[in-house]
Design a protein around this motif. Sequence first.
Motif, PDB file in Angstrom:
ATOM      1  N   ASP A   1      13.739   2.990  -8.998  1.00 16.19           N
ATOM      2  CA  ASP A   1      12.563   3.769  -8.619  1.00 16.19           C
ATOM      3  C   ASP A   1      11.267   2.999  -8.884  1.00 16.19           C
ATOM      4  OD1 ASP A   1      12.958   4.066 -11.408  1.00 16.19           O
ATOM      5  OD2 ASP A   1      11.908   5.986 -11.421  1.00 16.19           O
ATOM      6  N   GLU A   2      11.241   2.159  -9.908  1.00 17.11           N
ATOM      7  CA  GLU A   2      10.070   1.310 -10.157  1.00 17.11           C
ATOM      8  C   GLU A   2       9.889   0.309  -9.015  1.00 17.11           C
ATOM      9  OE1 GLU A   2       9.492   0.472 -14.766  1.00 17.11           O
ATOM     10  OE2 GLU A   2      11.576   0.157 -14.131  1.00 17.11           O
TER      11      GLU A   2
ATOM     12  N   GLU B   1      10.908   0.599  -5.958  1.00 14.78           N
ATOM     13  CA  GLU B   1      10.477   1.320  -4.758  1.00 14.78           C
ATOM     14  C   GLU B   1       8.978   1.632  -4.818  1.00 14.78           C
ATOM     15  OE1 GLU B   1      13.179   4.619  -4.595  1.00 14.78           O
ATOM     16  OE2 GLU B   1      14.862   3.324  -4.008  1.00 14.78           O
ATOM     17  N   HIS B   2       8.495   2.004  -6.004  1.00 14.99           N
ATOM     18  CA  HIS B   2       7.057   2.260  -6.185  1.00 14.99           C
ATOM     19  C   HIS B   2       6.258   0.985  -5.930  1.00 14.99           C
ATOM     20  CE1 HIS B   2       3.222   3.360  -7.929  1.00 14.99           C
ATOM     21  NE2 HIS B   2       3.324   2.306  -8.716  1.00 14.99           N
TER      22      HIS B   2
ATOM     23  N   TYR C   1       6.103   0.263  -2.183  1.00 13.66           N
ATOM     24  CA  TYR C   1       5.180   1.157  -1.484  1.00 13.66           C
ATOM     25  C   TYR C   1       3.736   0.745  -1.732  1.00 13.66           C
ATOM     26  CZ  TYR C   1       2.558   5.164   0.055  1.00 13.66           C
ATOM     27  OH  TYR C   1       1.643   5.955   0.693  1.00 13.66           O
ATOM     28  N   ALA C   2       3.371   0.507  -2.997  1.00  9.02           N
ATOM     29  CA  ALA C   2       1.987   0.153  -3.336  1.00  9.02           C
ATOM     30  C   ALA C   2       1.576  -1.173  -2.705  1.00  9.02           C
ATOM     31  CB  ALA C   2       1.818   0.100  -4.856  1.00  9.02           C
TER      32      ALA C   2
ATOM     33  N   ASP D   1       1.181  -0.617   1.056  1.00  8.93           N
ATOM     34  CA  ASP D   1       0.018   0.220   1.305  1.00  8.93           C
ATOM     35  C   ASP D   1      -1.280  -0.581   1.134  1.00  8.93           C
ATOM     36  OD1 ASP D   1      -0.774   2.891   2.094  1.00  8.93           O
ATOM     37  OD2 ASP D   1      -1.663   3.065   0.090  1.00  8.93           O
TER      38      ASP D   1
ATOM     39  N   SER E   1       5.038  -5.118 -12.617  1.00  4.91           N
ATOM     40  CA  SER E   1       4.301  -3.858 -12.431  1.00  4.91           C
ATOM     41  C   SER E   1       3.288  -4.007 -11.308  1.00  4.91           C
ATOM     42  CB  SER E   1       3.612  -3.398 -13.718  1.00  4.91           C
ATOM     43  OG  SER E   1       2.429  -4.102 -13.942  1.00  4.91           O
TER      44      SER E   1
END
Length: 97
Positions: free
Chosen positions: A26-27, A29-30, A33-34, A37, A93
């Motif tokens: 999930d990290e 995937e985040h 996305y960021a 974007d 991160s």
Amino acid sequence: MSEHKTVILELQEEKKLVPQPILEQDELEHFDYAIRDSARNDYAITVSLWKEKKNGLGSLFTFWGVVKYVDTKKIKIVNVTEVVWIESRFITSVIAD
């Protein structure tokens, strides 16, 4: 600088080294996305990455900028002073600013 002092400084730097962080799906995937974007909407993000220095240990670095290129293996981040290519597998991160 004396050889003795150089060795002491190198040993101090080695103590700061860390293994590559293990990230959850999930990290990742985040992050994806960021990053996409930022590229799509032209806004800055802060990306931290791990870079190996010695024997599987490394240091963490942080870059800030707008993503101008992204694929499955690397991204290109640009700000007013630098252009940085980062391998995706070393990203630890991503923060949308």
